[in-house]
Write an enzyme that holds these catalytic residues in place. Sequence first.
Site, short mmCIF file in Angstrom:
data_model
loop_
_atom_site.label_atom_id
_atom_site.label_comp_id
_atom_site.label_asym_id
_atom_site.label_seq_id
_atom_site.Cartn_x
_atom_site.Cartn_y
_atom_site.Cartn_z
N GLY A 46 -12.86 -2.06 -11.15
CA GLY A 46 -12.81 -2.98 -9.92
C GLY A 46 -12.56 -1.96 -8.77
O GLY A 46 -11.61 -1.04 -8.97
N GLN A 51 -8.06 -1.09 -0.91
CA GLN A 51 -7.55 0.33 -1.68
C GLN A 51 -8.39 1.43 -1.12
O GLN A 51 -7.86 2.54 -1.31
CB GLN A 51 -8.12 0.15 -3.15
CG GLN A 51 -7.39 -0.74 -4.07
CD GLN A 51 -7.88 -0.80 -5.49
OE1 GLN A 51 -8.78 -1.67 -5.47
NE2 GLN A 51 -7.19 -0.07 -6.11
N CYS A 91 -4.41 0.73 -12.64
CA CYS A 91 -5.01 0.55 -11.38
C CYS A 91 -5.33 1.78 -10.81
O CYS A 91 -4.57 2.74 -10.88
CB CYS A 91 -3.88 -0.14 -10.49
SG CYS A 91 -4.36 -0.56 -8.76
N LEU A 92 -6.56 2.21 -10.13
CA LEU A 92 -6.90 3.30 -9.56
C LEU A 92 -5.93 3.70 -8.18
O LEU A 92 -5.74 4.66 -7.93
CB LEU A 92 -8.27 2.95 -8.78
CG LEU A 92 -9.44 2.97 -9.69
CD1 LEU A 92 -10.59 2.75 -9.04
CD2 LEU A 92 -9.72 4.14 -10.86
N HIS A 133 -6.77 -9.41 -10.28
CA HIS A 133 -6.41 -8.11 -9.85
C HIS A 133 -7.04 -7.67 -8.55
O HIS A 133 -6.04 -7.19 -7.84
CB HIS A 133 -6.51 -7.22 -10.98
CG HIS A 133 -5.99 -5.67 -10.63
ND1 HIS A 133 -5.17 -5.12 -11.52
CD2 HIS A 133 -6.36 -4.44 -9.55
CE1 HIS A 133 -4.97 -3.72 -11.01
NE2 HIS A 133 -5.68 -3.67 -10.16
N GLU A 134 -8.22 -7.51 -8.27
CA GLU A 134 -8.64 -7.05 -7.02
C GLU A 134 -8.29 -8.05 -5.81
O GLU A 134 -8.08 -7.74 -4.78
CB GLU A 134 -10.17 -6.95 -7.13
CG GLU A 134 -10.69 -5.89 -8.12
CD GLU A 134 -10.05 -4.71 -8.12
OE1 GLU A 134 -9.54 -4.24 -7.11
OE2 GLU A 134 -9.88 -4.00 -9.06
N HIS A 137 -5.11 -7.31 -4.50
CA HIS A 137 -5.21 -6.33 -3.41
C HIS A 137 -5.48 -6.94 -2.14
O HIS A 137 -4.96 -6.56 -0.90
CB HIS A 137 -6.38 -5.18 -3.81
CG HIS A 137 -5.77 -4.03 -5.00
ND1 HIS A 137 -4.64 -3.43 -4.80
CD2 HIS A 137 -6.39 -4.01 -6.22
CE1 HIS A 137 -4.41 -2.65 -5.81
NE2 HIS A 137 -5.30 -3.03 -6.69
#
Length: 185
Positions: A46, A51, A91-92, A133-134, A137
């Site tokens: 994702g 991000q 997480c990225l 999660h996204e 962000h």
Amino acid sequence: MARLTILEFPDPRLRTRAEPVRSFDAAVQRLIADMLETMYAAPGIGLAATQVNVHRALLVMDTSQDKSQAQVFINPEILSRDGVEVSEEGCLSVPSVFEEIERAARVRVRAQNPDGGVFERDLEGIDAVCLQHEMDHLAGKLFVDYLSNLRRERIRRKLEKEQKERREHPGSGLATPARAAARVI
């Protein structure tokens, strides 16, 4: 298509709240394609526009094993939540950190597709976790915000040290350890 730079915690731009997408033009289509390429290359499941320093309410995800089921959610809103799911998340934007996080097990979401059409979808399991999660962000929130202040501060110091080492020694192999991509959201 182009790979985009993923911001890393504690970069303050990750705290920016996303604005709604109002125009579904070629620029949005290009952003979606670039975000998918970036997410797959990272590798992750994702990616939110925040991000990659684009503060628009847009996220992409693909939780399939063969990376063949890309999903795009523009201007998403969660209509309902049900149950509890505790799972290990990565997480990225917070590389090499994995923590147990509690989220809703099932969600109903309303969003727009790349052409601007409105849809609703029920998600559960990893799809529900990834979407939440996204969406965090897009609200300027990171999964480390669910942790204690002490744990979050330790993670921040660790990542700042790693970022400094990468800047001072580019190409030296000072990479962060990999973990199963299925959990790097």
